[in-house]
Scaffold this active site. Structure first.
Site, mmCIF file in Angstrom:
data_model
loop_
_atom_site.group_PDB
_atom_site.id
_atom_site.type_symbol
_atom_site.label_atom_id
_atom_site.label_comp_id
_atom_site.label_asym_id
_atom_site.label_seq_id
_atom_site.Cartn_x
_atom_site.Cartn_y
_atom_site.Cartn_z
ATOM 1 N N CYS A 149 -14.152 7.335 -9.658
ATOM 2 C CA CYS A 149 -13.707 7.180 -11.038
ATOM 3 C C CYS A 149 -13.225 8.536 -11.552
ATOM 4 O O CYS A 149 -13.493 9.565 -10.960
ATOM 5 C CB CYS A 149 -14.854 6.703 -11.893
ATOM 6 S SG CYS A 149 -15.624 5.225 -11.221
ATOM 7 N N ARG A 178 -5.171 8.543 -9.090
ATOM 8 C CA ARG A 178 -6.308 8.156 -8.256
ATOM 9 C C ARG A 178 -6.519 6.645 -8.241
ATOM 10 O O ARG A 178 -7.308 6.145 -7.448
ATOM 11 C CB ARG A 178 -7.579 8.817 -8.791
ATOM 12 C CG ARG A 178 -7.536 10.320 -8.701
ATOM 13 C CD ARG A 178 -8.410 10.938 -9.759
ATOM 14 N NE ARG A 178 -9.780 10.504 -9.643
ATOM 15 C CZ ARG A 178 -10.757 11.254 -9.188
ATOM 16 N NH1 ARG A 178 -10.517 12.467 -8.809
ATOM 17 N NH2 ARG A 178 -11.978 10.803 -9.122
ATOM 18 N N TRP A 184 -13.090 2.935 -11.192
ATOM 19 C CA TRP A 184 -12.754 2.277 -9.926
ATOM 20 C C TRP A 184 -14.020 1.513 -9.588
ATOM 21 O O TRP A 184 -15.029 2.098 -9.204
ATOM 22 C CB TRP A 184 -12.412 3.336 -8.877
ATOM 23 C CG TRP A 184 -12.216 2.789 -7.504
ATOM 24 C CD1 TRP A 184 -13.168 2.697 -6.516
ATOM 25 C CD2 TRP A 184 -11.017 2.266 -6.945
ATOM 26 N NE1 TRP A 184 -12.613 2.143 -5.390
ATOM 27 C CE2 TRP A 184 -11.305 1.869 -5.614
ATOM 28 C CE3 TRP A 184 -9.726 2.078 -7.440
ATOM 29 C CZ2 TRP A 184 -10.338 1.307 -4.787
ATOM 30 C CZ3 TRP A 184 -8.779 1.527 -6.587
ATOM 31 C CH2 TRP A 184 -9.081 1.142 -5.288
ATOM 32 N N ASN A 236 -19.458 8.670 -12.277
ATOM 33 C CA ASN A 236 -18.685 8.472 -11.067
ATOM 34 C C ASN A 236 -19.694 8.505 -9.927
ATOM 35 O O ASN A 236 -20.423 9.473 -9.790
ATOM 36 C CB ASN A 236 -17.672 9.628 -10.945
ATOM 37 C CG ASN A 236 -16.893 9.599 -9.649
ATOM 38 O OD1 ASN A 236 -16.919 8.624 -8.915
ATOM 39 N ND2 ASN A 236 -16.188 10.685 -9.374
ATOM 40 N N GLY A 237 -19.777 7.437 -9.139
ATOM 41 C CA GLY A 237 -20.737 7.424 -8.034
ATOM 42 C C GLY A 237 -21.495 6.113 -7.980
ATOM 43 O O GLY A 237 -21.060 5.110 -8.547
ATOM 44 N N GLU A 270 -4.950 2.094 16.966
ATOM 45 C CA GLU A 270 -4.825 2.692 15.633
ATOM 46 C C GLU A 270 -4.080 4.029 15.710
ATOM 47 O O GLU A 270 -3.254 4.339 14.848
ATOM 48 C CB GLU A 270 -6.219 2.854 15.010
ATOM 49 C CG GLU A 270 -6.266 3.530 13.659
ATOM 50 C CD GLU A 270 -5.441 2.852 12.578
ATOM 51 O OE1 GLU A 270 -4.925 1.746 12.787
ATOM 52 O OE2 GLU A 270 -5.281 3.475 11.509
ATOM 53 N N LYS A 287 -0.636 4.889 13.637
ATOM 54 C CA LYS A 287 -0.510 6.032 12.707
ATOM 55 C C LYS A 287 0.720 6.852 13.061
ATOM 56 O O LYS A 287 1.487 7.251 12.192
ATOM 57 C CB LYS A 287 -1.743 6.951 12.770
ATOM 58 C CG LYS A 287 -2.998 6.492 12.080
ATOM 59 C CD LYS A 287 -2.944 6.448 10.587
ATOM 60 C CE LYS A 287 -2.464 5.124 10.095
ATOM 61 N NZ LYS A 287 -3.412 4.085 9.850
ATOM 62 N N GLU A 345 4.037 4.927 12.175
ATOM 63 C CA GLU A 345 4.390 4.663 10.783
ATOM 64 C C GLU A 345 4.750 5.913 9.984
ATOM 65 O O GLU A 345 5.550 5.821 9.066
ATOM 66 C CB GLU A 345 3.317 3.832 10.062
ATOM 67 C CG GLU A 345 1.997 4.525 9.843
ATOM 68 C CD GLU A 345 1.037 3.651 9.025
ATOM 69 O OE1 GLU A 345 -0.164 3.746 9.282
ATOM 70 O OE2 GLU A 345 1.476 2.898 8.147
ATOM 71 N N HIS A 350 0.422 -3.142 35.256
ATOM 72 C CA HIS A 350 1.030 -4.475 35.106
ATOM 73 C C HIS A 350 2.348 -4.406 34.345
ATOM 74 O O HIS A 350 2.783 -5.403 33.784
ATOM 75 C CB HIS A 350 0.026 -5.418 34.435
ATOM 76 C CG HIS A 350 -1.240 -5.529 35.214
ATOM 77 N ND1 HIS A 350 -1.329 -6.217 36.406
ATOM 78 C CD2 HIS A 350 -2.469 -4.970 35.029
ATOM 79 C CE1 HIS A 350 -2.548 -6.105 36.898
ATOM 80 N NE2 HIS A 350 -3.257 -5.350 36.081
ATOM 81 N N LYS A 397 2.277 0.252 0.145
ATOM 82 C CA LYS A 397 0.822 0.367 0.299
ATOM 83 C C LYS A 397 0.157 -0.996 0.373
ATOM 84 O O LYS A 397 -0.752 -1.205 1.148
ATOM 85 C CB LYS A 397 0.240 1.186 -0.861
ATOM 86 C CG LYS A 397 -1.260 1.404 -0.774
ATOM 87 C CD LYS A 397 -1.625 2.313 0.394
ATOM 88 C CE LYS A 397 -3.109 2.382 0.668
ATOM 89 N NZ LYS A 397 -3.392 2.837 2.034
HETATM 90 C C1 F6R Z 1 -1.385 1.224 8.106
HETATM 91 C C2 F6R Z 1 -1.746 0.394 6.969
HETATM 92 C C3 F6R Z 1 -1.498 -1.063 7.064
HETATM 93 C C4 F6R Z 1 -2.605 -1.861 6.361
HETATM 94 C C5 F6R Z 1 -2.250 -3.348 6.309
HETATM 95 C C6 F6R Z 1 -3.357 -4.164 5.701
HETATM 96 O O1 F6R Z 1 -1.740 2.554 7.904
HETATM 97 O O2 F6R Z 1 -2.234 0.871 5.983
HETATM 98 O O3 F6R Z 1 -1.353 -1.481 8.386
HETATM 99 O O4 F6R Z 1 -3.790 -1.655 7.065
HETATM 100 O O5 F6R Z 1 -1.082 -3.530 5.569
HETATM 101 O O6 F6R Z 1 -3.621 -3.757 4.410
HETATM 102 P P1 F6R Z 1 -4.956 -4.142 3.686
HETATM 103 O O7 F6R Z 1 -6.062 -3.473 4.419
HETATM 104 O O8 F6R Z 1 -4.800 -3.645 2.279
HETATM 105 O O9 F6R Z 1 -5.089 -5.631 3.764
#
Ligand code: F6R
Length: 609
Positions: free
Chosen positions: A2, A27, A74, A100-101, A482, A486, A489, A505, A604
């Site tokens: 928060c 934030r 938050w 906050n916490g 993963e 990373k 992307e 294979h 996002k």
């Molecule tokens: C990659 C990334 C995406 C999300 C995906 C699911 O860094 O952030 O692959 O993981 O779009 O998003 P959430 O977790 O919000 O359902």
């Protein structure tokens, strides 16, 4: 996470509070509120939504007064709502608090206060503190605050107001940030530097356990035993933009560095005081709850899906229930075999991903029991699932998910231990070892984050490549997936992850001289086989960067470069092994001049199909 602000001075408090809160908007938050003292009374204005909603609500009648506190919330305990928004007060309205916490023992404290007749208005852990202040008040605000702090367990930064002693604010912190801005005839409090930077650059950075009494004329800092503390003035040299990122160049890097705290917060109150035990108050499952569950589905997208793959290893190993992991956009269209004997776990940082939400609805329609693992309280997925376990990663702003992923791993591991204990399928010695290892993770990550130069060098060396491969077996394979995502992307390097045993294979055809191959070799039970695969790619003159456990002196004889992670148990290794991969991707993207926080074509939260 928060946002907190406070003001004591000669000017009107509300404009500073609102402006300061707006500087913390980056934030992310779900509700906002302020409290201002005037003529014996503290007026609170708060509402769910954005700061703009609060501004509209109070337009034309902003509370007047020169002492006040503000908060952007938050949600952690209790969904986002007007009532759950901060500040919180006791019934008399004399004691007001922003927080906050997480207060771990709030349920017990709340029950005790209710037994004494205190009436609660919200579902938050924070409101308990306002009632405690009223309950414990001994005629001296400072000594009452100290008494209350001795009663609460958890993590926090707090600012307290008391209508009986209105010339001062008292603030303190433990495991959450808090700073004091030093002005002339006025002083400021905030959870983060951007909130005060327009007013002063002279600050005190508060440390855990310090309690500050702030008036317009001065700031007195002491510890809980009353021992005075002399603070050094810290002069802020950042500009406003850098301040938002806490001095980091990008939100992604800031969030990578926040992982030790995010993980600690997610474990708080769950990794038991008793070795080997995990508590999920929000689930309260019994052994019988699993008697009729024959299968678990884990469904998610992207990074959350990768966390699900790790979760499958954990759940099958410790709880001995078959687990299927599926990509949400596939699950919903393939007539899945789901019925009332299925537990459906959806994982979603945002709680709003449309495919994951649709998969959840489909599973419900088919009669499954549903559980959401999410980071956003009050999100659609959290509302629609029958039960929810929250990750406490705090708002994640960079598009590339980092701290959300590691907190998802922590939740999946804790969940598997929890169910394994319930079903009696998890060996007690192993359970103890797991909780011991879990507790070490934040500190181990912290130490890794202090030493990233080697990763920067590799990222610069290989940042110009067009392709990269990630290999691993068992849990290392899940982490490799993963790592490759990373890198793709944010740096736009074409990257593929393979189960190392699959190379022959088909994929081996792609391994040519000079191609970087990141080989994860943290899993002892498959280690010799992984090394054989490493040698296969070396024989094709690939350049191998290995990720291995400290003390592994064999791997540096075969790999070109080795990044060592601290020694840990097999099941914990993914939490540490992913960190160098996040950093490799980050620094490779920097080398290539990419827009790290906002990679091309990506958003996002994917709320469309
Ligand atoms: C990659 C990334 C995406 C999300 C995906 C699911 O860094 O952030 O692959 O993981 O779009 O998003 P959430 O977790 O919000 O359902």
């Amino acid at each position: 996470m928060c946002g907190i602000v406070g003001y004591v001075g000669d000017k009107q408090a509300a404009p500073f509070l609102l402006d300061g809160m707006s500087k913390l908007e980056y934030r992310g938050y779900d509700s906002a509120g302020i409290a201002v003292y005037n003529k014996g009374k503290i007026t609170i204005e708060k509402c769910v939504g954005r700061l703009a909603d609060l501004r509209i609500k109070i337009k034309g009648h902003e509370p007047k007064g020169t002492v006040g506190i503000g908060h952007t919330r938050w949600a952690t305990h209790g969904r986002p709502s007007d009532r759950n928004a901060h500040p919180h007060a006791d019934e008399s309205g004399q004691f007001v608090v922003v927080h906050n916490g997480i207060i771990e023992n709030y349920l017990k404290l709340k029950e005790d206060l209710q037994a004494k007749g205190h009436k609660f208005l919200s579902e938050t852990d924070t409101e308990v503190v306002a009632h405690l202040l009223a309950d414990q008040y001994d005629g001296d605000f400072e000594s009452t605050v100290k008494k209350v702090l001795r009663m609460i367990e958890g993590s926090y930064s707090f600012v307290f107001m008391c209508a009986k002693e209105p010339d001062k604010l008292i603030c303190t912190k433990k495991d959450n940030p808090l700073i004091i801005g030093l002005g002339e005839g006025e002083n400021f409090i905030a959870s983060d530097i951007p909130a005060i930077i327009a007013h002063t650059r002279r600050t005190y950075i508060m440390s855990d356990g310090e309690i500050a009494t702030v008036t317009k004329d001065g700031v007195w800092v002491q510890n809980i035993d009353g021992v005075p503390i002399t603070k050094k003035v810290y002069e802020v040299t950042w500009n406003a933009e850098a301040a938002e990122k806490g001095g980091f160049q990008h939100f992604m890097l800031k969030e990578i560095y926040e992982q030790p705290k995010a993980i600690r917060d997610t474990m708080t109150g769950r990794v038991g005081k008793k070795e080997g035990e995990i508590t999920f108050h929000e689930l309260n499952w019994t052994k019988d709850a699993f008697a009729d569950i024959h299968k678990i589905y884990i469904v998610a997208c992207g990074t959350a899906y990768h966390a699900g793959i790790v979760g499958k290893y954990y759940l099958e190993k410790f709880a001995r229930i078959p687990v299927e992991v599926d990509i949400a956009s596939e699950f919903r269209y393939r007539d899945p075999l789901v019925d009332s004997h299925t537990l459906m776990i959806v994982i979603s940082q945002s709680g709003e991903t449309s495919d994951t939400l649709a998969a959840l609805r489909e599973a419900k329609r088919l009669g499954a029991r549903t559980l959401a693992v999410t980071n956003v309280v009050g999100s659609s997925i959290s509302r629609e699932a029958q039960q929810v376990v929250y990750t406490y990663a705090g708002p994640e702003i960079a598009v590339a998910s980092t701290k959300a992923y590691t907190t998802q791993l922590i939740v999946m591991l804790m969940l598997a231990i929890y169910v394994g204990n319930l079903r009696g399928t998890l060996d007690k010695t192993l359970a103890k070892q797991l909780t011991q290892d879990l507790k070490k993770i934040p500190e181990q990550l912290h130490s890794m984050l202090e030493n990233v130069d080697q990763i920067k060098v590799f990222a610069t060396q290989y940042g110009s490549c067009e392709d990269a491969f990630f290999l691993g077996r068992s849990l290392d394979y899940a982490v490799a997936l993963e790592g490759a995502l990373k890198l793709k992307e944010i740096s736009y390097i074409h990257a593929e992850a393979y189960a190392a045993g699959e190379l022959k294979h088909g994929t081996l055809a792609l391994i040519v001289e000079g191609v970087p191959v990141i080989v994860l070799a943290t899993q002892a039970d498959v280690y010799p086989k992984t090394i054989s695969n490493l040698k296969e790619v070396k024989a094709r003159e690939a350049i191998v960067i290995a990720i291995a456990l400290e003390g592994d002196h064999d791997i540096d004889k075969v790999a070109d470069n080795v990044i060592y992670i601290p020694k840990t148990g097999k099941y914990l290794a993914p939490l540490l092994a992913v960190l160098p991969l996040q950093l490799l991707a980050y620094y490779a993207a920097l080398t290539r001049g990419c827009d790290v926080d906002k990679p091309r074509n990506l958003a996002k939260s994917v709320t469309v199909e």
